[in-house]
Design an enzyme around this catalytic site. Structure first.
Site, PDB file in Angstrom:
ATOM      1  N   GLY A 185      48.993  38.155  21.146  1.00 32.76           N
ATOM      2  CA  GLY A 185      49.432  36.902  21.747  1.00 32.76           C
ATOM      3  C   GLY A 185      50.639  37.095  22.642  1.00 32.76           C
ATOM      4  CB  VAL A 186      51.487  36.829  25.949  1.00 36.98           C
ATOM      5  CG1 VAL A 186      52.614  36.660  26.960  1.00 36.98           C
ATOM      6  CG2 VAL A 186      51.111  38.306  25.822  1.00 36.98           C
ATOM      7  N   GLY A 222      51.709  40.427  32.911  1.00 37.32           N
ATOM      8  CA  GLY A 222      51.442  41.810  32.529  1.00 37.32           C
ATOM      9  C   GLY A 222      51.902  42.212  31.136  1.00 37.32           C
ATOM     10  CB  VAL A 223      53.407  40.373  28.217  1.00 34.37           C
ATOM     11  CG1 VAL A 223      53.863  40.761  26.818  1.00 34.37           C
ATOM     12  CG2 VAL A 223      54.570  39.814  29.026  1.00 34.37           C
ATOM     13  CG  LEU A 224      46.919  41.678  26.627  1.00 34.98           C
ATOM     14  CD1 LEU A 224      47.203  41.985  25.155  1.00 34.98           C
ATOM     15  CD2 LEU A 224      45.728  40.742  26.745  1.00 34.98           C
ATOM     16  CB  SER A 225      48.548  44.787  31.283  1.00 34.00           C
ATOM     17  OG  SER A 225      47.786  43.703  31.740  1.00 34.00           O
ATOM     18  CB  SER A 245      40.702  34.413  21.120  1.00 38.37           C
ATOM     19  OG  SER A 245      41.319  34.819  22.326  1.00 38.37           O
ATOM     20  CE1 TYR A 294      42.331  42.005  23.904  1.00 42.52           C
ATOM     21  CE2 TYR A 294      40.860  40.181  23.360  1.00 42.52           C
ATOM     22  CZ  TYR A 294      42.100  40.783  23.277  1.00 42.52           C
ATOM     23  OH  TYR A 294      43.118  40.188  22.590  1.00 42.52           O
ATOM     24  CG  PHE A 345      39.735  42.343  12.182  1.00 41.89           C
ATOM     25  CD1 PHE A 345      38.360  42.553  12.248  1.00 41.89           C
ATOM     26  CD2 PHE A 345      40.507  42.862  13.228  1.00 41.89           C
ATOM     27  CE1 PHE A 345      37.782  43.241  13.321  1.00 41.89           C
ATOM     28  CE2 PHE A 345      39.946  43.561  14.280  1.00 41.89           C
ATOM     29  CZ  PHE A 345      38.572  43.752  14.331  1.00 41.89           C
TER      30      PHE A 345
HETATM   31  C1  COA Z   1      45.255  36.435  26.151  1.00 43.61           C
HETATM   32  C2  COA Z   1      46.730  36.678  26.390  1.00 43.61           C
HETATM   33  C3  COA Z   1      47.279  37.543  25.252  1.00 43.61           C
HETATM   34  C4  COA Z   1      46.913  37.389  27.741  1.00 43.61           C
HETATM   35  O1  COA Z   1      48.246  37.826  27.887  1.00 43.61           O
HETATM   36  P1  COA Z   1      48.928  38.028  29.331  1.00 43.61           P
HETATM   37  O2  COA Z   1      50.241  38.691  29.096  1.00 43.61           O
HETATM   38  O3  COA Z   1      48.910  36.760  30.072  1.00 43.61           O
HETATM   39  O4  COA Z   1      47.923  39.050  30.012  1.00 43.61           O
HETATM   40  P2  COA Z   1      48.269  39.922  31.306  1.00 43.61           P
HETATM   41  O5  COA Z   1      49.291  39.238  32.137  1.00 43.61           O
HETATM   42  O6  COA Z   1      48.545  41.320  30.900  1.00 43.61           O
HETATM   43  O7  COA Z   1      46.841  39.837  32.028  1.00 43.61           O
HETATM   44  C5  COA Z   1      46.151  40.956  32.513  1.00 43.61           C
HETATM   45  C6  COA Z   1      44.948  40.469  33.277  1.00 43.61           C
HETATM   46  O8  COA Z   1      44.079  39.761  32.378  1.00 43.61           O
HETATM   47  C7  COA Z   1      43.824  38.451  32.889  1.00 43.61           C
HETATM   48  N1  COA Z   1      43.760  37.550  31.728  1.00 43.61           N
HETATM   49  C8  COA Z   1      44.668  37.447  30.754  1.00 43.61           C
HETATM   50  N2  COA Z   1      44.278  36.530  29.860  1.00 43.61           N
HETATM   51  C9  COA Z   1      43.099  36.044  30.289  1.00 43.61           C
HETATM   52  C10 COA Z   1      42.216  35.054  29.776  1.00 43.61           C
HETATM   53  N3  COA Z   1      42.495  34.388  28.644  1.00 43.61           N
HETATM   54  N4  COA Z   1      41.086  34.818  30.452  1.00 43.61           N
HETATM   55  C11 COA Z   1      40.809  35.498  31.608  1.00 43.61           C
HETATM   56  N5  COA Z   1      41.626  36.433  32.133  1.00 43.61           N
HETATM   57  C12 COA Z   1      42.766  36.704  31.474  1.00 43.61           C
HETATM   58  C13 COA Z   1      44.993  38.149  33.804  1.00 43.61           C
HETATM   59  O9  COA Z   1      44.670  37.174  34.750  1.00 43.61           O
HETATM   60  C14 COA Z   1      45.266  39.500  34.404  1.00 43.61           C
HETATM   61  O10 COA Z   1      44.311  39.709  35.433  1.00 43.61           O
HETATM   62  P3  COA Z   1      44.676  40.602  36.718  1.00 43.61           P
HETATM   63  O11 COA Z   1      44.927  41.988  36.190  1.00 43.61           O
HETATM   64  O12 COA Z   1      43.448  40.498  37.547  1.00 43.61           O
HETATM   65  O13 COA Z   1      45.880  39.980  37.307  1.00 43.61           O
HETATM   66  C15 COA Z   1      47.522  35.351  26.413  1.00 43.61           C
HETATM   67  O14 COA Z   1      46.958  34.534  27.404  1.00 43.61           O
HETATM   68  C16 COA Z   1      47.532  34.588  25.096  1.00 43.61           C
HETATM   69  O15 COA Z   1      48.419  34.786  24.294  1.00 43.61           O
HETATM   70  N6  COA Z   1      46.532  33.711  24.857  1.00 43.61           N
HETATM   71  C17 COA Z   1      46.491  32.896  23.653  1.00 43.61           C
HETATM   72  C18 COA Z   1      46.237  33.725  22.389  1.00 43.61           C
HETATM   73  C19 COA Z   1      44.977  34.557  22.486  1.00 43.61           C
HETATM   74  O16 COA Z   1      43.904  34.090  22.850  1.00 43.61           O
HETATM   75  N7  COA Z   1      45.092  35.835  22.110  1.00 43.61           N
HETATM   76  C20 COA Z   1      43.980  36.777  22.089  1.00 43.61           C
HETATM   77  C21 COA Z   1      43.510  36.911  20.696  1.00 43.61           C
HETATM   78  S1  COA Z   1      42.058  37.912  20.590  1.00 43.61           S
END
Ligand code: COA
Length: 410
Positions: A83-84, A92-95, A118, A123, A410
């Protein structure tokens, strides 16, 4: 941005941050971790912090074992708690956390990684592909007759004789080690299944039947009284009997447990929450349309981190040879491999031969466990086939001994 493992000192911060990223308030005091959190491995929980030390992202990994086709067990880090904070998304935090996680896994010798997503859009870019699928099967009780005799096996019922096993109903709390033992035997023979570490059962950390949530458990025992399967269920609104999971690798035991719940009095319908696609149960119903499929979705996603090691680790069931050109954009890697299968084992070595298939590492993750036909991905335009019979050969090669399935959450 700093990414570092969580310490005892800031584990509550980790849990609090995960809640905030999902927009939820903690339902239980954070202190003590709560059941699910307590199953996390501290040194595999990551916190992403801003330069002024503010926690903005989380990710954690469970050390599971994954069963590959051919009953091979391999270490599989299971990514979770990703999560972010909404205020820091799309920066770019998740990346950055993914890069950290994948490097850590490689450094500890793991050659694949798994997760439940989710959202299916997140992914793929990180090299994960959906590899197992699950469905919900709902059967109206008045149409639930089975067209198979009450006998062990069906076609060969005469040869194997009647099912001399028995079903007993226990409450969850009365099951002792039965569920853990039956699950462990099941997952070792089921491609796509994950281990459920002992501490999960001990801590009751997870979804039913691991959790202390009240459940009835129909335990099937063989003729010697040894438990060889169970179905965990509850009866709720509108007289609906919901089966959380039916655990056995023996089709006859599955049928016996399905018959047990389908014949339950005072029930109007039975919902099997997790069945693999194309499960034989639908063909056992006297009325094929009595089984209504819903919730058809991806479950386990797989990401390969070392293609030759991953391909040589699993079991194979058809001889053949394929040249795979595999691209891994997230890690900036590309490799061309000659995959040669003989007598159930594969060799996988770098080659400069012309490729038969060009594919992204996420597509290789999808076909790896045998649950996704490579030809479907060729037809979908994901995989490029360079000769006409390459897709058919890949279908035959990647097939598994049993359809892969994972029902662990999980
Ligand atoms: C999903 C999540 C962790 C992404 O984190 P983030 O830090 O925004 O991701 P990044 O900035 O590293 O994104 C990297 C790329 O993924 C894309 N991306 C990230 N989340 C995305 C989503 N939910 N749907 C589609 N694309 C997504 C971004 O647009 C970015 O694309 P780019 O490389 O073309 O610019 C965040 O949106 C979040 O916390 N969501 C709610 C909780 C959740 O669903 N967690 C996942 C549990 S499995």
């Amino acid at each position: 941005m700093e990414i570092r493992p969580t310490t005892e000192m800031d584990f509550d911060v980790f849990v609090d941050t995960v809640h905030a990223t999902f927009g939820r308030f903690p339902e239980i005091p954070i202190e003590g971790g709560g059941l699910w959190w307590s199953a996390l491995e501290m040194d595999r929980c990551l916190l992403a912090l801003t330069s002024d030390g503010r926690p903005v992202g989380t990710a954690a990994t469970h050390s599971f074992e994954l069963t590959l086709p051919g009953e091979t067990l391999v270490p599989a880090p299971g990514l979770t708690a990703v999560g972010v904070l909404p205020s820091h998304r799309r920066q770019g935090v998740l990346s950055a956390m993914m890069r950290h996680q994948l490097a850590q896994s490689r450094a500890s010798g793991e050659f694949l990684s798994v997760l439940l997503a989710s959202e299916a859009t997140i992914y793929g870019r990180f090299g994960y592909g959906p590899a197992t699928y699950t469905q919900q099967l709902t059967v109206q009780r008045h149409r639930a007759a089975l067209a198979v005799p009450r006998a062990r096996g069906t076609a060969d019922a005469q040869a194997t004789g009647p099912d001399t096993g028995s079903v007993e109903v226990l409450r969850r709390a009365e099951c002792g080690e039965i569920l853990e033992e039956v699950y462990d035997r099941y997952r070792r023979g089921q491609p796509g299944a994950l281990s459920r570490p002992h501490r999960w059962w001990a801590l009751r950390a997870g979804q039913p039947p691991i959790s202390p949530a009240p459940r009835y458990i129909a335990v099937h025992r063989d003729a010697d009284g040894v438990p060889d399967g169970y179905a965990s269920y509850s009866i709720g609104e509108a007289a609906t009997l919901t089966v959380d999971e039916t655990i056995t690798t023996d089709d006859a035991v599955f049928t016996a447990l399905a018959r047990f719940v389908l014949e339950h009095d005072l029930v109007s319908k039975v919902v099997f929450k997790h069945v693999p696609p194309r499960h034989p149960l639908r063909w056992q119903l006297a009325d094929f349309r009595a089984g209504e499929v819903s919730g058809d979705m991806d479950w386990l996603w797989v990401r390969l981190l070392d293609v030759p090691r991953a391909l040589t680790a699993r079991g194979w069931f058809t001889d053949g040879e394929l040249v795979l050109d595999v691209e891994d954009p997230f890690l900036g890697e590309r490799g061309r491999y000659l995959l040669t299968v003989r007598d159930g084992k594969a060799d996988c070595v770098p080659t400069d031969r012309e490729p038969d298939l060009s594919l992204d590492v996420s597509d290789l993750g999808s076909v790896y466990l045998g649950g996704t036909a490579p030809s479907a991905l060729v037809r979908a335009g994901h995989i490029r086939a360079h000769r006409p019979d390459a897709a058919t050969l890949a279908d035959a090669l990647f097939r598994a001994d049993r359809p892969p399935h994972c029902l662990h959450w999980f």
